[in-house]
Design a protein around this motif. Structure first.
Motif, PDB file in Angstrom:
ATOM      1  N   SER A  83     -78.161  65.196  62.251  1.00  0.00           N
ATOM      2  CA  SER A  83     -78.598  66.531  62.735  1.00  0.00           C
ATOM      3  C   SER A  83     -77.358  67.439  62.617  1.00  0.00           C
ATOM      4  CB  SER A  83     -79.357  66.506  63.819  1.00  0.00           C
ATOM      5  OG  SER A  83     -78.334  66.160  64.990  1.00  0.00           O
ATOM      6  N   GLY A  84     -77.464  68.646  62.838  1.00  0.00           N
ATOM      7  CA  GLY A  84     -76.408  69.819  63.217  1.00  0.00           C
ATOM      8  C   GLY A  84     -75.930  70.137  61.520  1.00  0.00           C
ATOM      9  N   PHE A  85     -75.263  70.988  61.554  1.00  0.00           N
ATOM     10  CA  PHE A  85     -74.962  71.547  60.136  1.00  0.00           C
ATOM     11  C   PHE A  85     -74.249  70.650  59.409  1.00  0.00           C
ATOM     12  CE2 PHE A  85     -70.467  72.154  61.722  1.00  0.00           C
ATOM     13  CZ  PHE A  85     -69.915  72.598  60.440  1.00  0.00           C
ATOM     14  N   THR A 108     -67.820  71.303  64.372  1.00  0.00           N
ATOM     15  CA  THR A 108     -68.672  71.987  65.282  1.00  0.00           C
ATOM     16  C   THR A 108     -68.920  73.510  64.446  1.00  0.00           C
ATOM     17  OG1 THR A 108     -67.193  73.080  66.638  1.00  0.00           O
ATOM     18  CG2 THR A 108     -68.315  71.137  67.236  1.00  0.00           C
ATOM     19  N   ILE A 109     -69.951  74.051  64.510  1.00  0.00           N
ATOM     20  CA  ILE A 109     -70.426  75.376  63.985  1.00  0.00           C
ATOM     21  C   ILE A 109     -69.242  76.476  64.464  1.00  0.00           C
ATOM     22  CG2 ILE A 109     -71.983  76.040  65.433  1.00  0.00           C
ATOM     23  CD1 ILE A 109     -72.101  76.379  61.402  1.00  0.00           C
ATOM     24  N   GLU A 110     -68.926  76.088  65.747  1.00  0.00           N
ATOM     25  CA  GLU A 110     -67.996  77.085  66.283  1.00  0.00           C
ATOM     26  C   GLU A 110     -66.783  76.843  65.661  1.00  0.00           C
ATOM     27  OE1 GLU A 110     -69.946  74.721  68.068  1.00  0.00           O
ATOM     28  OE2 GLU A 110     -71.623  76.208  69.039  1.00  0.00           O
ATOM     29  N   LYS A 111     -66.398  75.821  65.393  1.00  0.00           N
ATOM     30  CA  LYS A 111     -65.139  75.549  64.744  1.00  0.00           C
ATOM     31  C   LYS A 111     -64.933  76.283  63.335  1.00  0.00           C
ATOM     32  CE  LYS A 111     -63.428  71.441  67.258  1.00  0.00           C
ATOM     33  NZ  LYS A 111     -63.109  70.080  67.251  1.00  0.00           N
ATOM     34  N   PHE A 126     -73.278  77.323  54.653  1.00  0.00           N
ATOM     35  CA  PHE A 126     -72.493  77.503  55.862  1.00  0.00           C
ATOM     36  C   PHE A 126     -72.891  78.813  56.482  1.00  0.00           C
ATOM     37  CE2 PHE A 126     -68.633  75.567  53.700  1.00  0.00           C
ATOM     38  CZ  PHE A 126     -69.023  74.456  54.056  1.00  0.00           C
ATOM     39  N   LYS A 127     -73.158  79.926  55.812  1.00  0.00           N
ATOM     40  CA  LYS A 127     -73.519  81.279  56.146  1.00  0.00           C
ATOM     41  C   LYS A 127     -74.888  81.106  57.062  1.00  0.00           C
ATOM     42  CE  LYS A 127     -71.002  84.234  52.941  1.00  0.00           C
ATOM     43  NZ  LYS A 127     -71.107  84.816  51.705  1.00  0.00           N
ATOM     44  N   LYS A 128     -75.868  80.447  56.412  1.00  0.00           N
ATOM     45  CA  LYS A 128     -76.963  80.202  57.294  1.00  0.00           C
ATOM     46  C   LYS A 128     -76.969  79.554  58.489  1.00  0.00           C
ATOM     47  CE  LYS A 128     -81.718  79.769  57.311  1.00  0.00           C
ATOM     48  NZ  LYS A 128     -82.124  79.764  58.629  1.00  0.00           N
ATOM     49  N   ALA A 129     -76.154  78.371  58.685  1.00  0.00           N
ATOM     50  CA  ALA A 129     -75.942  77.549  59.758  1.00  0.00           C
ATOM     51  C   ALA A 129     -75.119  78.583  60.796  1.00  0.00           C
ATOM     52  CB  ALA A 129     -75.106  76.284  59.360  1.00  0.00           C
ATOM     53  N   LEU A 130     -74.444  79.577  60.479  1.00  0.00           N
ATOM     54  CA  LEU A 130     -73.446  80.236  61.480  1.00  0.00           C
ATOM     55  C   LEU A 130     -74.707  81.447  61.985  1.00  0.00           C
ATOM     56  CD1 LEU A 130     -70.331  80.646  59.265  1.00  0.00           C
ATOM     57  CD2 LEU A 130     -70.317  79.840  61.438  1.00  0.00           C
ATOM     58  N   GLU A 131     -75.450  82.039  60.868  1.00  0.00           N
ATOM     59  CA  GLU A 131     -76.296  82.699  61.340  1.00  0.00           C
ATOM     60  C   GLU A 131     -77.358  82.301  62.492  1.00  0.00           C
ATOM     61  OE1 GLU A 131     -79.944  84.832  59.138  1.00  0.00           O
ATOM     62  OE2 GLU A 131     -78.187  84.948  57.960  1.00  0.00           O
ATOM     63  N   ASP A 132     -77.636  81.206  61.938  1.00  0.00           N
ATOM     64  CA  ASP A 132     -78.766  80.406  62.926  1.00  0.00           C
ATOM     65  C   ASP A 132     -78.201  80.260  64.532  1.00  0.00           C
ATOM     66  OD1 ASP A 132     -80.723  80.235  60.971  1.00  0.00           O
ATOM     67  OD2 ASP A 132     -80.347  78.033  60.710  1.00  0.00           O
ATOM     68  N   GLU A 133     -76.934  80.039  64.670  1.00  0.00           N
ATOM     69  CA  GLU A 133     -76.161  80.197  65.950  1.00  0.00           C
ATOM     70  C   GLU A 133     -75.933  81.489  66.333  1.00  0.00           C
ATOM     71  OE1 GLU A 133     -76.266  77.342  67.824  1.00  0.00           O
ATOM     72  OE2 GLU A 133     -77.531  76.565  66.124  1.00  0.00           O
ATOM     73  N   GLY A 134     -76.020  82.641  65.522  1.00  0.00           N
ATOM     74  CA  GLY A 134     -75.561  83.886  65.996  1.00  0.00           C
ATOM     75  C   GLY A 134     -73.896  83.791  65.746  1.00  0.00           C
ATOM     76  N   LEU A 135     -73.458  83.407  64.922  1.00  0.00           N
ATOM     77  CA  LEU A 135     -72.130  83.543  64.569  1.00  0.00           C
ATOM     78  C   LEU A 135     -71.738  83.830  63.064  1.00  0.00           C
ATOM     79  CD1 LEU A 135     -71.196  79.871  65.809  1.00  0.00           C
ATOM     80  CD2 LEU A 135     -70.701  82.182  66.940  1.00  0.00           C
ATOM     81  N   THR A 136     -70.557  84.273  62.756  1.00  0.00           N
ATOM     82  CA  THR A 136     -70.360  84.483  61.535  1.00  0.00           C
ATOM     83  C   THR A 136     -69.003  84.019  61.138  1.00  0.00           C
ATOM     84  OG1 THR A 136     -69.110  86.539  62.173  1.00  0.00           O
ATOM     85  CG2 THR A 136     -71.394  86.747  61.353  1.00  0.00           C
ATOM     86  N   PHE A 137     -68.416  83.959  59.876  1.00  0.00           N
ATOM     87  CA  PHE A 137     -66.963  83.622  59.521  1.00  0.00           C
ATOM     88  C   PHE A 137     -66.303  84.451  60.198  1.00  0.00           C
ATOM     89  CE2 PHE A 137     -68.958  81.323  56.025  1.00  0.00           C
ATOM     90  CZ  PHE A 137     -68.242  80.095  56.030  1.00  0.00           C
ATOM     91  N   LYS A 138     -64.869  84.003  60.552  1.00  0.00           N
ATOM     92  CA  LYS A 138     -63.843  84.979  61.046  1.00  0.00           C
ATOM     93  C   LYS A 138     -63.665  86.075  59.995  1.00  0.00           C
ATOM     94  CE  LYS A 138     -58.965  84.744  62.321  1.00  0.00           C
ATOM     95  NZ  LYS A 138     -58.177  83.608  62.427  1.00  0.00           N
TER      96      LYS A 138
END
Length: 98
Positions: A36-38, A57-60, A83-95
């Motif tokens: 599981s996980g991204f 991790t998606i945060e990293k 990557f973008k979808k996984a980040l979006e699902d967690e409310g994150l984006t690339f730096k």
């Protein structure tokens, strides 16, 4: 002309056939895949590239720009939508660029 496959056994006792000098055991590689996980959404080369650089991790992942990630050996443009979808699902984006 295709090179003949040779029978090999990895250090864990798995038997496999390879036509190249690559020592990687397909069974061991399959067992390393996360359930599981991204990281589970990625191809082996992309996953291994991220793990090599400590991005587990998606945060990293969100601490890096898209360009930084694309520079990693094993990461291609085809991985970016995942990557973008996984980040979006967690409310994150690339730096973003500084």
């Amino acid at each position: 002309m295709e090179k003949e496959k040779t029978k090999r056994t990895c250090k864990y006792g798995h038997t496999f056939y390879k036509s190249t000098d690559c020592p990687t055991c397909p069974t061991c590689e399959k067992l390393k895949e996360p359930a599981s996980g991204f990281l589970a959404l990625l191809s082996n080369p992309a996953r291994n590239a991220l793990l090599h650089y400590g991005i587990d991790t998606i945060e990293k992942l969100s601490n890096h720009t898209e360009k930084e990630i694309l520079r990693l050996h094993g990461i291609g443009k085809a991985s970016m939508p995942t990557f973008k979808k996984a980040l979006e699902d967690e409310g994150l984006t690339f730096k973003q660029k500084e």
